[in-house]
Design a protein around this motif. Structure first.
Motif, PDB file in Angstrom:
ATOM      1  N   ILE A 156     -14.789  13.817  10.666  1.00 42.16           N
ATOM      2  CA  ILE A 156     -13.708  14.425  11.370  1.00 42.16           C
ATOM      3  C   ILE A 156     -12.109  13.666  10.724  1.00 42.16           C
ATOM      4  CG2 ILE A 156     -12.605  14.873  13.459  1.00 42.16           C
ATOM      5  CD1 ILE A 156     -15.311  14.710  14.455  1.00 42.16           C
ATOM      6  N   VAL A 157     -11.074  14.690  10.416  1.00 43.39           N
ATOM      7  CA  VAL A 157      -9.963  14.208   9.944  1.00 43.39           C
ATOM      8  C   VAL A 157      -9.194  14.094  11.222  1.00 43.39           C
ATOM      9  CG1 VAL A 157      -8.092  14.563   8.545  1.00 43.39           C
ATOM     10  CG2 VAL A 157     -10.330  15.306   7.475  1.00 43.39           C
ATOM     11  N   ARG A 158      -8.621  12.936  11.694  1.00 40.48           N
ATOM     12  CA  ARG A 158      -7.882  12.760  12.631  1.00 40.48           C
ATOM     13  C   ARG A 158      -6.283  13.223  12.146  1.00 40.48           C
ATOM     14  NH1 ARG A 158     -10.919  13.486  17.043  1.00 40.48           N
ATOM     15  NH2 ARG A 158     -12.778  11.790  16.898  1.00 40.48           N
ATOM     16  N   PRO A 159      -5.709  13.776  12.824  1.00 36.02           N
ATOM     17  CA  PRO A 159      -4.281  14.068  12.460  1.00 36.02           C
ATOM     18  C   PRO A 159      -3.370  12.961  11.945  1.00 36.02           C
ATOM     19  CG  PRO A 159      -4.855  15.308  14.138  1.00 36.02           C
ATOM     20  CD  PRO A 159      -5.716  14.407  14.295  1.00 36.02           C
ATOM     21  N   PHE A 160      -2.709  13.086  10.723  1.00 36.64           N
ATOM     22  CA  PHE A 160      -1.973  12.191  10.167  1.00 36.64           C
ATOM     23  C   PHE A 160      -2.616  11.100   9.215  1.00 36.64           C
ATOM     24  CE2 PHE A 160       2.007  14.041  11.061  1.00 36.64           C
ATOM     25  CZ  PHE A 160       1.878  14.648  12.410  1.00 36.64           C
ATOM     26  N   SER A 161      -3.835  11.264   9.131  1.00 37.78           N
ATOM     27  CA  SER A 161      -4.516  10.440   8.219  1.00 37.78           C
ATOM     28  C   SER A 161      -4.304   8.824   8.399  1.00 37.78           C
ATOM     29  CB  SER A 161      -4.205  10.716   6.909  1.00 37.78           C
ATOM     30  OG  SER A 161      -4.841  11.889   6.484  1.00 37.78           O
ATOM     31  N   THR A 162      -4.364   8.610   9.754  1.00 36.32           N
ATOM     32  CA  THR A 162      -4.215   6.959  10.134  1.00 36.32           C
ATOM     33  C   THR A 162      -5.304   6.267   9.829  1.00 36.32           C
ATOM     34  OG1 THR A 162      -4.852   7.777  12.537  1.00 36.32           O
ATOM     35  CG2 THR A 162      -2.393   7.426  11.914  1.00 36.32           C
ATOM     36  N   ALA A 163      -6.463   6.779  10.223  1.00 33.38           N
ATOM     37  CA  ALA A 163      -7.945   6.048   9.771  1.00 33.38           C
ATOM     38  C   ALA A 163      -7.947   6.201   8.425  1.00 33.38           C
ATOM     39  CB  ALA A 163      -8.824   6.984  10.445  1.00 33.38           C
ATOM     40  N   SER A 164      -7.447   7.398   7.470  1.00 33.80           N
ATOM     41  CA  SER A 164      -7.863   7.192   6.249  1.00 33.80           C
ATOM     42  C   SER A 164      -6.757   6.215   5.645  1.00 33.80           C
ATOM     43  CB  SER A 164      -7.352   8.636   5.780  1.00 33.80           C
ATOM     44  OG  SER A 164      -8.525   9.620   6.068  1.00 33.80           O
ATOM     45  N   TRP A 165      -5.481   6.257   5.873  1.00 31.80           N
ATOM     46  CA  TRP A 165      -4.704   5.307   5.419  1.00 31.80           C
ATOM     47  C   TRP A 165      -5.004   3.776   5.638  1.00 31.80           C
ATOM     48  CZ3 TRP A 165       1.463   6.374   5.784  1.00 31.80           C
ATOM     49  CH2 TRP A 165       2.083   5.590   4.738  1.00 31.80           C
ATOM     50  N   ARG A 166      -5.508   3.431   6.882  1.00 31.22           N
ATOM     51  CA  ARG A 166      -5.982   2.311   6.865  1.00 31.22           C
ATOM     52  C   ARG A 166      -7.301   1.729   6.061  1.00 31.22           C
ATOM     53  NH1 ARG A 166      -6.347  -0.694  12.266  1.00 31.22           N
ATOM     54  NH2 ARG A 166      -6.149   1.254  13.137  1.00 31.22           N
ATOM     55  N   ALA A 167      -7.977   2.808   5.879  1.00 33.43           N
ATOM     56  CA  ALA A 167      -9.190   2.579   4.994  1.00 33.43           C
ATOM     57  C   ALA A 167      -8.696   2.346   3.601  1.00 33.43           C
ATOM     58  CB  ALA A 167      -9.908   3.969   4.994  1.00 33.43           C
ATOM     59  N   SER A 168      -7.795   2.968   3.085  1.00 30.27           N
ATOM     60  CA  SER A 168      -7.256   3.159   1.726  1.00 30.27           C
ATOM     61  C   SER A 168      -6.545   1.680   1.398  1.00 30.27           C
ATOM     62  CB  SER A 168      -6.244   4.466   1.499  1.00 30.27           C
ATOM     63  OG  SER A 168      -5.096   4.091   2.023  1.00 30.27           O
ATOM     64  N   VAL A 169      -5.874   1.258   2.626  1.00 32.43           N
ATOM     65  CA  VAL A 169      -5.286   0.103   2.168  1.00 32.43           C
ATOM     66  C   VAL A 169      -6.183  -1.183   2.027  1.00 32.43           C
ATOM     67  CG1 VAL A 169      -3.918  -1.873   3.503  1.00 32.43           C
ATOM     68  CG2 VAL A 169      -3.098   0.610   3.545  1.00 32.43           C
ATOM     69  N   GLU A 170      -7.484  -0.967   3.122  1.00 29.97           N
ATOM     70  CA  GLU A 170      -8.397  -2.032   2.925  1.00 29.97           C
ATOM     71  C   GLU A 170      -9.229  -1.937   1.379  1.00 29.97           C
ATOM     72  OE1 GLU A 170     -10.656  -0.924   6.237  1.00 29.97           O
ATOM     73  OE2 GLU A 170      -9.430  -2.478   7.502  1.00 29.97           O
ATOM     74  N   GLN A 171      -9.154  -0.637   1.074  1.00 30.45           N
ATOM     75  CA  GLN A 171     -10.126  -0.442  -0.152  1.00 30.45           C
ATOM     76  C   GLN A 171      -9.134  -1.048  -1.311  1.00 30.45           C
ATOM     77  OE1 GLN A 171     -10.714   3.902  -1.598  1.00 30.45           O
ATOM     78  NE2 GLN A 171     -12.790   3.153  -1.276  1.00 30.45           N
ATOM     79  N   ALA A 172      -7.933  -0.904  -1.316  1.00 33.09           N
ATOM     80  CA  ALA A 172      -7.080  -1.058  -2.258  1.00 33.09           C
ATOM     81  C   ALA A 172      -7.223  -2.771  -2.722  1.00 33.09           C
ATOM     82  CB  ALA A 172      -5.521  -0.774  -2.094  1.00 33.09           C
ATOM     83  N   LEU A 173      -7.112  -3.588  -1.320  1.00 38.10           N
ATOM     84  CA  LEU A 173      -7.343  -5.057  -1.433  1.00 38.10           C
ATOM     85  C   LEU A 173      -8.771  -5.179  -2.060  1.00 38.10           C
ATOM     86  CD1 LEU A 173      -5.365  -7.286  -0.189  1.00 38.10           C
ATOM     87  CD2 LEU A 173      -4.774  -4.700   0.494  1.00 38.10           C
ATOM     88  N   SER A 174      -9.719  -4.681  -1.819  1.00 37.97           N
ATOM     89  CA  SER A 174     -10.951  -4.882  -2.160  1.00 37.97           C
ATOM     90  C   SER A 174     -11.114  -4.696  -3.887  1.00 37.97           C
ATOM     91  CB  SER A 174     -12.273  -4.217  -1.668  1.00 37.97           C
ATOM     92  OG  SER A 174     -12.313  -4.370  -0.519  1.00 37.97           O
ATOM     93  N   VAL A 175     -10.386  -3.565  -4.399  1.00 35.54           N
ATOM     94  CA  VAL A 175     -10.526  -3.289  -5.699  1.00 35.54           C
ATOM     95  C   VAL A 175      -9.546  -4.302  -6.557  1.00 35.54           C
ATOM     96  CG1 VAL A 175      -9.215  -1.843  -7.426  1.00 35.54           C
ATOM     97  CG2 VAL A 175     -10.567  -0.765  -5.401  1.00 35.54           C
ATOM     98  N   LEU A 176      -8.462  -4.836  -6.028  1.00 33.31           N
ATOM     99  CA  LEU A 176      -7.563  -5.748  -6.786  1.00 33.31           C
ATOM    100  C   LEU A 176      -8.350  -7.073  -6.674  1.00 33.31           C
ATOM    101  CD1 LEU A 176      -5.694  -8.209  -5.282  1.00 33.31           C
ATOM    102  CD2 LEU A 176      -4.642  -6.060  -4.345  1.00 33.31           C
ATOM    103  N   ALA A 177      -9.151  -7.347  -5.764  1.00 30.65           N
ATOM    104  CA  ALA A 177      -9.810  -8.780  -5.779  1.00 30.65           C
ATOM    105  C   ALA A 177     -10.997  -8.682  -6.699  1.00 30.65           C
ATOM    106  CB  ALA A 177     -10.262  -8.902  -4.129  1.00 30.65           C
ATOM    107  N   ALA A 178     -11.607  -7.430  -6.593  1.00 29.21           N
ATOM    108  CA  ALA A 178     -12.641  -7.296  -7.738  1.00 29.21           C
ATOM    109  C   ALA A 178     -12.195  -7.505  -9.009  1.00 29.21           C
ATOM    110  CB  ALA A 178     -13.625  -5.714  -7.221  1.00 29.21           C
ATOM    111  N   GLN A 179     -10.994  -7.354  -9.263  1.00 27.07           N
ATOM    112  CA  GLN A 179     -10.619  -7.509 -10.752  1.00 27.07           C
ATOM    113  C   GLN A 179     -10.070  -8.787 -11.161  1.00 27.07           C
ATOM    114  OE1 GLN A 179      -8.184  -3.827 -12.304  1.00 27.07           O
ATOM    115  NE2 GLN A 179      -8.839  -2.985 -10.289  1.00 27.07           N
ATOM    116  N   GLY A 180     -10.298  -9.681 -10.259  1.00 26.04           N
ATOM    117  CA  GLY A 180      -9.814 -11.138 -10.328  1.00 26.04           C
ATOM    118  C   GLY A 180      -8.358 -11.462 -10.131  1.00 26.04           C
ATOM    119  N   GLU A 181      -7.572 -10.442  -9.347  1.00 31.45           N
ATOM    120  CA  GLU A 181      -6.075 -10.563  -9.048  1.00 31.45           C
ATOM    121  C   GLU A 181      -6.059 -11.374  -7.628  1.00 31.45           C
ATOM    122  OE1 GLU A 181      -3.825  -9.967 -10.894  1.00 31.45           O
ATOM    123  OE2 GLU A 181      -5.047  -8.481 -12.329  1.00 31.45           O
TER     124      GLU A 181
END
Length: 387
Positions: free
Chosen positions: A195-220
């Motif tokens: 289910i999409v909750r309006p304004f993608s708050t949950a999606s935004w939080r998930a995308s932030v966490e995912q972005a941190l995981s990606v940069l860490a996986a690249q050794g940054e």
């Protein structure tokens, strides 16, 4: 840092909808849910030989939902294709109206083979929890597709290939951060609840966490948290030696980002923002959405006095309309640089405390914190502080 009371660290929850209205905002369906529905409709058509007009699937919660099938075509005994159009509800989602398409054909081995077609991104960087070179279909949607197809055929006895595609998905992806995360050529098939909750708050939080995981996986080892698009562009100019993957548009989810930074053992966190967000952080608020926190004008009054401002100026700041108004008052009084530095200092201290508390029980090293305040164009640095 000047002597001051330690603010309580707060991270209030978001409301189910991120905006208060007289009528509740309408929820929608994730790309994962629509892909699962399309897959089941196509497999059912292939199995029964009948064109499907609607299809019912189960969500991770156990709720059953029926969807209209926008298009269904069938080549008997060979292939079938079904399209379910995504309805994102009242969420401003770039994939609203996307035509989630499932093309299915029999395979010799039992089980499901899931592939991505046109408009579904390909994973090219580690840190997403997905196979490199494979389609950007996240684990929950994969499970939903498998479950839904399994309602139409016995996967222990029969084998099926399912290709999910999204015509125009590549264009939609240009409005997302997919390319920075290493997802090339289309959108991601996402969702955790269906289910999409309006304004993608949950999606935004998930995308932030995912972005941190990606940069860490690249050794940054450094992440730059930016409050929005303007501050991100300004931060990239201020820190030109860092690769693009290090810059994360964090929005209101500073606390969530810091948790991931500590979890991944990052050495340095730089927060770049304007006066309003920094005032909330300095007050100890780590989730800064406007419905859950307000700018503390009392804190800005104290900042004014700590920076050497007069009592009269401090009282005018305390009566300001916004943090921006307070900054304008500082500027008029020739106090902008000093007050901004004091505000950055307080915000940096709060972020450092929060990380230290996270790191302590986890037996990890807290990252070094740097806070930069930019003007309201997002382009010019006013002050900075470290903790």
């Amino acid at each position: 840092m000047t002597q001051r009371d330690e603010p309580e660290l707060l991270e209030p929850d978001l409301p189910r909808t991120a905006k208060v209205r007289k009528q509740a905002l309408r929820t929608g369906w994730t790309t994962g849910t629509c892909a699962a529905a399309a897959a089941k409709a196509a497999v059912t058509a292939l199995t029964t030989g009948e064109i499907q007009k609607t299809v019912e699937i189960g969500l991770p919660s156990g709720q059953r939902v029926r969807f209209p099938v926008d298009k269904c075509t069938l080549i008997p005994a060979e292939t079938a294709e079904a399209v379910v159009v995504k309805d994102a509800g009242d969420d401003p989602d770039v994939t609203h109206g996307a035509r989630l398409t499932a093309t299915v054909r029999w395979r010799k081995e039992p089980g499901i083979e899931l592939d991505g077609g046109v408009g579904v991104g390909v994973v090219t960087k580690p840190g997403l929890g997905l196979e490199l070179g494979g389609p950007a279909i996240n684990p929950v949607p994969r499970a939903m597709i498998t479950q839904s197809v399994g309602e139409a055929i016995d996967l222990a006895q029969r084998g099926i290939q399912v290709v999910i595609s999204v015509p125009d998905g590549e264009r939609m992806a240009r409005k997302t951060t997919n390319a920075r995360l290493g997802i090339i050529g289309g959108i991601s098939i996402l969702g955790t609840t269906g289910i999409v909750r309006p304004f993608s708050t949950a999606s935004w939080r998930a995308s932030v966490e995912q972005a941190l995981s990606v940069l860490a996986a690249q050794g940054e080892s450094t992440v730059v948290l930016c409050t929005g698009g303007r501050t991100e562009k300004g931060a990239m100019r201020l820190l030109p030696d860092l690769p693009e993957v290090c810059f994360v548009e964090v929005g209101d989810f500073t606390g969530a980002a810091l948790r991931r930074a500590v979890e991944h053992g990052l050495a340095r966190v730089v927060f770049v923002g304007m006066a309003g967000k920094l005032t909330k952080l300095a007050a100890g608020v780590l989730m800064t959405h406007y419905t859950r926190s307000k700018v503390s004008l009392t804190l800005l009054r104290d900042v004014t006095l700590a920076a050497g401002g007069s009592q009269d100026l401090a009282e005018r700041v305390a009566a300001a309309n916004t943090a921006r108004h307070a900054a304008e008052l500082w500027d008029e009084a020739g106090l902008l640089a000093a007050a901004a530095r004091e505000l950055c200092d307080r915000a940096a201290h709060v972020l450092s405390r929060f990380c230290a508390e996270l790191a302590g029980p986890a037996d990890k090293t807290a990252p070094k914190i740097q806070v930069i305040m930019v003007d309201f164009t997002g382009q010019t640095k006013i002050a900075e502080a470290a903790a």
